[in-house]
Design a protein around this motif. Structure first.
Motif, PDB file in Angstrom:
ATOM      1  N   ASP A 119       0.831  -1.211   0.000  1.00 12.44           N
ATOM      2  CA  ASP A 119       0.000   0.000   0.000  1.00 12.44           C
ATOM      3  C   ASP A 119       0.863   1.258   0.000  1.00 12.44           C
ATOM      4  OD1 ASP A 119      -2.166  -1.630   0.088  1.00 12.44           O
ATOM      5  OD2 ASP A 119      -2.782  -1.129   2.128  1.00 12.44           O
ATOM      6  N   GLN A 144      -3.199   8.417   5.056  1.00 10.69           N
ATOM      7  CA  GLN A 144      -4.153   7.455   4.505  1.00 10.69           C
ATOM      8  C   GLN A 144      -3.379   6.348   3.795  1.00 10.69           C
ATOM      9  OE1 GLN A 144      -7.432   7.634   5.018  1.00 10.69           O
ATOM     10  NE2 GLN A 144      -7.412   9.667   5.969  1.00 10.69           N
ATOM     11  N   GLN A 145      -3.821   5.116   3.945  1.00 10.69           N
ATOM     12  CA  GLN A 145      -3.204   3.983   3.266  1.00 10.69           C
ATOM     13  C   GLN A 145      -4.085   3.584   2.084  1.00 10.69           C
ATOM     14  OE1 GLN A 145       0.098   3.898   5.172  1.00 10.69           O
ATOM     15  NE2 GLN A 145      -0.267   1.866   4.340  1.00 10.69           N
ATOM     16  N   CYS A 146      -3.493   3.520   0.903  1.00 11.67           N
ATOM     17  CA  CYS A 146      -4.269   3.203  -0.295  1.00 11.67           C
ATOM     18  C   CYS A 146      -3.683   2.003  -1.024  1.00 11.67           C
ATOM     19  CB  CYS A 146      -4.315   4.403  -1.239  1.00 11.67           C
ATOM     20  SG  CYS A 146      -5.280   5.793  -0.610  1.00 11.67           S
ATOM     21  N   ALA A 147      -4.567   1.186  -1.578  1.00 12.07           N
ATOM     22  CA  ALA A 147      -4.148   0.051  -2.386  1.00 12.07           C
ATOM     23  C   ALA A 147      -3.341   0.544  -3.584  1.00 12.07           C
ATOM     24  CB  ALA A 147      -5.360  -0.744  -2.847  1.00 12.07           C
ATOM     25  N   LYS A 236     -14.234  10.306   1.861  1.00 17.54           N
ATOM     26  CA  LYS A 236     -13.459  10.585   0.649  1.00 17.54           C
ATOM     27  C   LYS A 236     -14.392  11.061  -0.457  1.00 17.54           C
ATOM     28  CE  LYS A 236     -11.584   7.236  -1.653  1.00 17.54           C
ATOM     29  NZ  LYS A 236     -12.309   7.467  -2.942  1.00 17.54           N
ATOM     30  N   CYS A 241      -8.587   4.937  -3.954  1.00 17.74           N
ATOM     31  CA  CYS A 241      -7.853   4.471  -2.773  1.00 17.74           C
ATOM     32  C   CYS A 241      -8.078   2.981  -2.517  1.00 17.74           C
ATOM     33  CB  CYS A 241      -8.233   5.288  -1.547  1.00 17.74           C
ATOM     34  SG  CYS A 241      -7.159   4.981  -0.114  1.00 17.74           S
ATOM     35  N   ASN A 242      -9.319   2.534  -2.508  1.00 19.09           N
ATOM     36  CA  ASN A 242      -9.529   1.109  -2.241  1.00 19.09           C
ATOM     37  C   ASN A 242      -9.237   0.281  -3.496  1.00 19.09           C
ATOM     38  OD1 ASN A 242     -11.898   0.987  -3.922  1.00 19.09           O
ATOM     39  ND2 ASN A 242     -13.131   1.788  -2.238  1.00 19.09           N
ATOM     40  N   ARG A 243      -9.255  -1.017  -3.369  1.00 19.33           N
ATOM     41  CA  ARG A 243      -8.846  -1.904  -4.463  1.00 19.33           C
ATOM     42  C   ARG A 243      -9.731  -1.763  -5.701  1.00 19.33           C
ATOM     43  NH1 ARG A 243      -5.989  -7.545  -3.416  1.00 19.33           N
ATOM     44  NH2 ARG A 243      -4.277  -6.810  -2.082  1.00 19.33           N
ATOM     45  N   THR A 244     -11.015  -1.596  -5.485  1.00 19.39           N
ATOM     46  CA  THR A 244     -11.925  -1.458  -6.625  1.00 19.39           C
ATOM     47  C   THR A 244     -11.625  -0.178  -7.400  1.00 19.39           C
ATOM     48  OG1 THR A 244     -13.667  -2.671  -5.459  1.00 19.39           O
ATOM     49  CG2 THR A 244     -14.346  -1.289  -7.303  1.00 19.39           C
ATOM     50  N   GLU A 245     -11.414   0.920  -6.677  1.00 18.55           N
ATOM     51  CA  GLU A 245     -11.132   2.202  -7.330  1.00 18.55           C
ATOM     52  C   GLU A 245      -9.797   2.181  -8.062  1.00 18.55           C
ATOM     53  OE1 GLU A 245     -13.467   4.962  -3.986  1.00 18.55           O
ATOM     54  OE2 GLU A 245     -11.339   4.497  -3.790  1.00 18.55           O
TER      55      GLU A 245
END
Length: 268
Positions: A119, A144-147, A236, A241-245
């Motif tokens: 991440d 923030q931690q993002c995929a 947000k 940020c998340n895996r889908t996005e």
């Protein structure tokens, strides 16, 4: 005379007995203060890396304008959209793509990989204009931690008649560096009453029969409402940020890397 005194005492006692006992009025809940809510936005950014690009063109054969190229992608999952985009990129450097028959060159797509990696940490940005809640938010949500997805593309241009490799290239980039815009989050700061239960309990207690009798001769003061400010959670509003996005970025990432490589082919 004795009869008159007795009668007077009886009448006096009756008068005292029939006088009403004083009782205070029922207390009402005090009017609540006007509570304010303010809305804010904050951004998070990370360092960006340029795409890693390796391109080598060999002098055995000169690639000339209007020569033909066929695209071979048997070992990779090239979508129709990406195939069209690669075709457009080849046409832009004045090479003609053919899907049937022989061609002067073949463009082989050897690698088209996408992998989730560690991440990426986005750090909070200091706003240009002073923000009254920034210090508190920066303590609560400093990052923030993002995929993150790593995309790799490699290609090879081969002279069909001789089988000689004329050019080969490889490019790679991570999603955080591809999407360079900051993440935007919204939140609100709202006032809330911190002692509403205590005030309600006081009113309830003071409206009991015994308390109302006491209040008839003893004044009480209802405690005032107390307010505190509360910061909401972050929501947000912009940026993957998340895996889908992040996964939604991959078609554009592959096109970007493919275009970079094809643009490295020197055409005379």
């Amino acid at each position: 005379m004795r009869f008159i005194i007795i009668a007077f005492l009886v009448l006096t006692t009756a008068a005292c007995t029939s006088s009403p006992t004083p009782v205070a009025d029922t207390l009402l809940m005090p009017q609540k203060p006007l509570l304010k809510t303010q809305h804010y936005q904050i951004s998070y950014s990370t360092e960006h890396q340029s795409p890693k690009v390796k391109s080598v063109q060999l002098p055995a054969h000169k690639v000339k304008r209007n020569q033909t190229v066929s695209i071979i992608a048997d070992n990779t999952s090239v979508t129709d959209t990406l195939y069209t985009q690669i075709t457009d990129a080849l046409n832009a450097i004045q090479l003609n793509v053919v899907s049937k028959g022989t061609s002067d060159y073949t463009l082989s797509i050897h690698q088209l990989e996408l992998n989730f990696v560690e991440d990426t940490k986005y750090q909070i940005d200091t706003p240009e204009s002073p923000l009254p809640t920034f210090e508190k938010v920066s303590l609560l949500h400093p990052s923030q931690q993002c995929a993150t997805i790593s995309a790799d593309v490699s290609m090879r241009l081969t002279h069909r008649a001789s089988g000689d490799v004329v050019w080969f290239g490889k490019s790679a980039i991570e999603s955080a560096s591809f999407h360079r815009e900051p993440l935007i989050y919204s939140y609100s700061q709202e006032q809330i009453i911190s002692n509403e239960l205590e005030v309600a309990s006081f009113i309830h207690q003071q409206n009991t029969e015994q308390a109302r009798l006491l209040r008839a001769t003893q004044k009480v003061v209802t405690p005032p409402y107390k307010t505190i400010s509360k910061i909401s959670s972050l929501t947000k509003v912009q940026g993957p940020c998340n895996r889908t996005e992040v996964s939604a970025l991959t078609p554009m990432m592959q096109y970007y890397l493919s275009s970079i490589l094809i643009d490295k082919i020197k055409v005379q």
